[in-house]
Design a protein around this motif. Structure first.
Motif, short mmCIF file in Angstrom:
data_model
loop_
_atom_site.label_atom_id
_atom_site.label_comp_id
_atom_site.label_asym_id
_atom_site.label_seq_id
_atom_site.Cartn_x
_atom_site.Cartn_y
_atom_site.Cartn_z
N SER A 163 0.81 -1.21 0.00
CA SER A 163 0.00 0.00 0.00
C SER A 163 0.84 1.26 0.00
O SER A 163 0.36 2.33 -0.35
CB SER A 163 -0.91 0.01 1.22
OG SER A 163 -0.13 -0.10 2.42
N ASP A 164 2.12 1.15 0.40
CA ASP A 164 2.94 2.34 0.56
C ASP A 164 4.40 1.91 0.73
O ASP A 164 4.70 0.71 0.82
CB ASP A 164 2.47 3.12 1.81
CG ASP A 164 3.02 4.55 1.85
OD1 ASP A 164 3.70 4.98 0.90
OD2 ASP A 164 2.73 5.25 2.85
N LYS A 169 7.64 -4.64 2.85
CA LYS A 169 7.79 -5.49 1.67
C LYS A 169 9.13 -6.25 1.69
O LYS A 169 9.20 -7.40 1.29
CB LYS A 169 7.69 -4.64 0.39
CG LYS A 169 6.29 -4.08 0.17
CD LYS A 169 6.16 -3.26 -1.09
CE LYS A 169 6.91 -1.97 -1.01
NZ LYS A 169 6.31 -0.95 -0.13
N SER A 239 4.52 1.65 -4.20
CA SER A 239 3.11 1.31 -4.24
C SER A 239 2.49 1.92 -5.49
O SER A 239 2.93 2.96 -5.97
CB SER A 239 2.42 1.88 -3.00
OG SER A 239 1.07 2.16 -3.25
N HIS A 242 1.43 5.49 -4.94
CA HIS A 242 2.43 6.44 -4.45
C HIS A 242 2.77 7.44 -5.56
O HIS A 242 3.31 7.05 -6.59
CB HIS A 242 3.70 5.70 -4.00
CG HIS A 242 4.63 6.58 -3.23
ND1 HIS A 242 5.34 7.60 -3.82
CD2 HIS A 242 4.94 6.62 -1.91
CE1 HIS A 242 6.06 8.22 -2.90
NE2 HIS A 242 5.83 7.64 -1.72
N SER A 246 5.28 5.24 -7.96
CA SER A 246 4.41 4.23 -8.57
C SER A 246 5.02 3.62 -9.83
O SER A 246 4.80 2.44 -10.12
CB SER A 246 3.05 4.84 -8.90
OG SER A 246 3.21 5.96 -9.77
N THR A 249 7.22 0.77 -8.97
CA THR A 249 6.37 -0.36 -8.59
C THR A 249 5.87 -1.13 -9.81
O THR A 249 5.93 -2.36 -9.85
CB THR A 249 5.17 0.16 -7.78
OG1 THR A 249 5.65 0.98 -6.71
CG2 THR A 249 4.34 -0.98 -7.23
N HIS A 265 0.97 -4.30 4.16
CA HIS A 265 0.23 -3.11 4.58
C HIS A 265 0.43 -2.89 6.07
O HIS A 265 0.65 -3.85 6.83
CB HIS A 265 -1.26 -3.32 4.26
CG HIS A 265 -2.15 -2.21 4.70
ND1 HIS A 265 -1.99 -0.91 4.27
CD2 HIS A 265 -3.22 -2.20 5.54
CE1 HIS A 265 -2.92 -0.15 4.83
NE2 HIS A 265 -3.68 -0.91 5.61
#
Lengths: 349, 349
Positions: A163-164, A169, A239, A242, A246, A249, A265
């Protein structure tokens, strides 16, 4: 591939001057968590004389010392830069510590944006003392544009997404890998960021790669890991929601071509850190990842790794239950409760 | 910002040796299309004596010449590299042409991966002859991580997105900008790739930016364009379903924070070029773009620009009708039928 030093074969002093703590020195904390037998001392004059575990709960028995010369009594062979400088440049005080370390014959391991191996003065000195300057963040030359080669590997590829930034991760990737190995699976963690690379000894920091070749870097990592392993756990980055990262990602998602994903998350996180972007619901975020894999190689999220570091044990269980109900997926906090639940989900693939 | 030379103030010889043609020399073709009054000659010994319009339909009156010394009779002030070398490196034959051009006092404009301004030999020679080596692909230093600043500009921001590379995102962006200006809108094209930069004289080649800062580069482009304009047409890159470049595409989407998007597509394209990835339906691809904008700044696709270069006029109209029915959006081929329909859609915002 970034493979120059094997941290596990070294005695490591970690530089965390002025900011050793759970949130302030992510690199130092990660090194202590995963290389506890290699870390001989942490340098932070504010905390001289304390035990590492007094400050960050892990690392019992590792002393915090005033400076490098105090650390030298523990015979380190390598100095790891355990913090990020404000503003990205190398502060003069750190530079003098690095000089001193090189003079003492220590190799230097760094995840800084400022590449030590391109710093003429340091390079000269390192050559003179026959030590290695290892920039874990420096990508290899001649990376390719991704061409879907990762789809052809025999290994099962799992990507941790999330999620961020800083929701776990990397940590989940390492914990899942270690839990899988305990079950005798031939698993490998595939690091894609400097901290993972410093802990694990190989990988590519894909956010440091020119964007044309970022997916290609992810592809290279998978091809490398698949040479000798049946199960790859690829470290996710950033994420899809983000605003700054992004693209990194998505490059990683399309370059690594996972067979399945683990969604990471932090339940207490309600918006993208340092931004005013509210996080969508978990099912919506999961759907975004799955939808973007569809045209190229469909993959599902098969489990959720929750980072409940700021919740009590009771609250953590509640958060896990709530997420399992909301998503229909197995969930856990890999640090508090282990990663077996997620390895089980992978074995059901 | 990459702003070093203003192509519109130069007389340009275009190097396209060995590969001048519609599909082989994208850079040359784009320069001829948008700077026809500045191009004095195209160099391609295979086609010596022909008129440019004999080969690519546009550029009537521009001669194709054997070599640079023949081109010199037209008094060029700048040599543009109009082709990409096989393998990315500078072929020796081109190097000697560049030497000759510098010796003749010509500036050099290049979109190559190999940066001329970092080539010691060429830099020395250019200094001696007081000419500029302009690498349109070279990003500026010190780009930021994106922080949603593009959301705050007063200008209306339109991003051209698409199904694949080379479907017309740059061309549509320029055509829409020019059509908007004809309607007295204070519009600016915001180039994000080397060809657009060479034609328009400013911009950042975002695919050459380190991936941490790619969205930040897109943000910078929007902030720059918004200083003096009310309507920005930002050049899109890649595609969300492109295995190699999707990360660049998403960085651009989240960094530029458009108010609306124009979707670009080539009706005859059924899979990602050079890959075996089938293209999803137009509504599915449009939905992907819209869904990814939602968490950060929702934006809709408001029109479709179709590249019907390989269709007859009748087939083109049929394709446009079919897409309008399928998507419910206004569609056109901006080269064949003009961009007014899409400007109208923007004005309805």
């Amino acid at each position: 591939m970034n493979y120059h030093l094997q941290p596990k074969s070294h005695k490591i002093a970690v530089l965390a001057e002025g900011s050793f703590g759970v949130l302030e020195s992510k690199t130092a904390t990660v090194l202590i968590r995963y290389l506890p037998d290699n870390i001989v001392a942490v340098i932070d004059s504010r905390n001289t004389g304390k035990d590492v575990s007094d400050i960050i709960d892990i690392g019992k028995g590792i002393p915090v010392v005033r400076n490098l010369s105090e650390a030298m009594q523990y015979d380190p062979t390598l100095l790891a830069i355990g913090i990020a400088p404000p503003g990205g440049e190398l502060p003069p005080a750190w530079r003098s510590t690095i000089y001193e370390a090189i003079h003492s014959g220590l190799h230097i391991m760094s995840g800084l944006h400022h590449f030590l191996s391109e710093d003429v003065e340091l390079v000269d000195l390192a050559e003179k003392h026959n030590v290695v300057l290892w920039d874990a963040r420096k990508p290899p030359d001649n990376l390719p544009v991704a061409t879907c080669l990762a789809a052809d590997v025999d290994a099962t590829v799992i990507l941790t997404v999330g999620s961020d930034c800083r929701v776990g991760k990397m940590l989940s990737g390492i914990e899942i890998t270690q839990a899988a190995r305990k079950k005798s699976l031939n698993a490998e963690f595939c690091p894609t960021g400097q901290n993972g690379i410093m802990v694990w000894g190989w990988g590519i920091a894909i956010d440091a790669v020119i964007s044309d070749f970022t997916a290609g870097a992810a592809e290279e990592i998978v091809l490398e890991g698949a040479k000798n392993h049946d199960l790859l756990i690829v470290e996710g980055q950033g994420s899809l929601v983000h605003p700054g990262y992004s693209g990194v990602t998505l490059s990683l998602l399309h370059g690594s071509m996972p067979d399945a994903m683990i969604f990471c998350h932090q339940p207490s996180r309600k918006q993208v850190a340092r931004y005013t972007v509210p996080l969508p619901s978990l099912p919506d975020m999961i759907m975004q990842y799955e939808m973007l894999t569809n045209p190229i190689k469909p993959a599902k999220v098969i489990g959720v790794a929750l980072n409940c570091f700021d919740l009590s044990e009771r609250e953590s269980y509640q958060a896990i239950d709530a997420v399992e109900t909301e998503t229909g997926l197995p969930a856990t906090d890999v640090v508090k409760f282990g990663a077996d639940k997620l390895v089980d989900a992978i074995q059901r693939l």
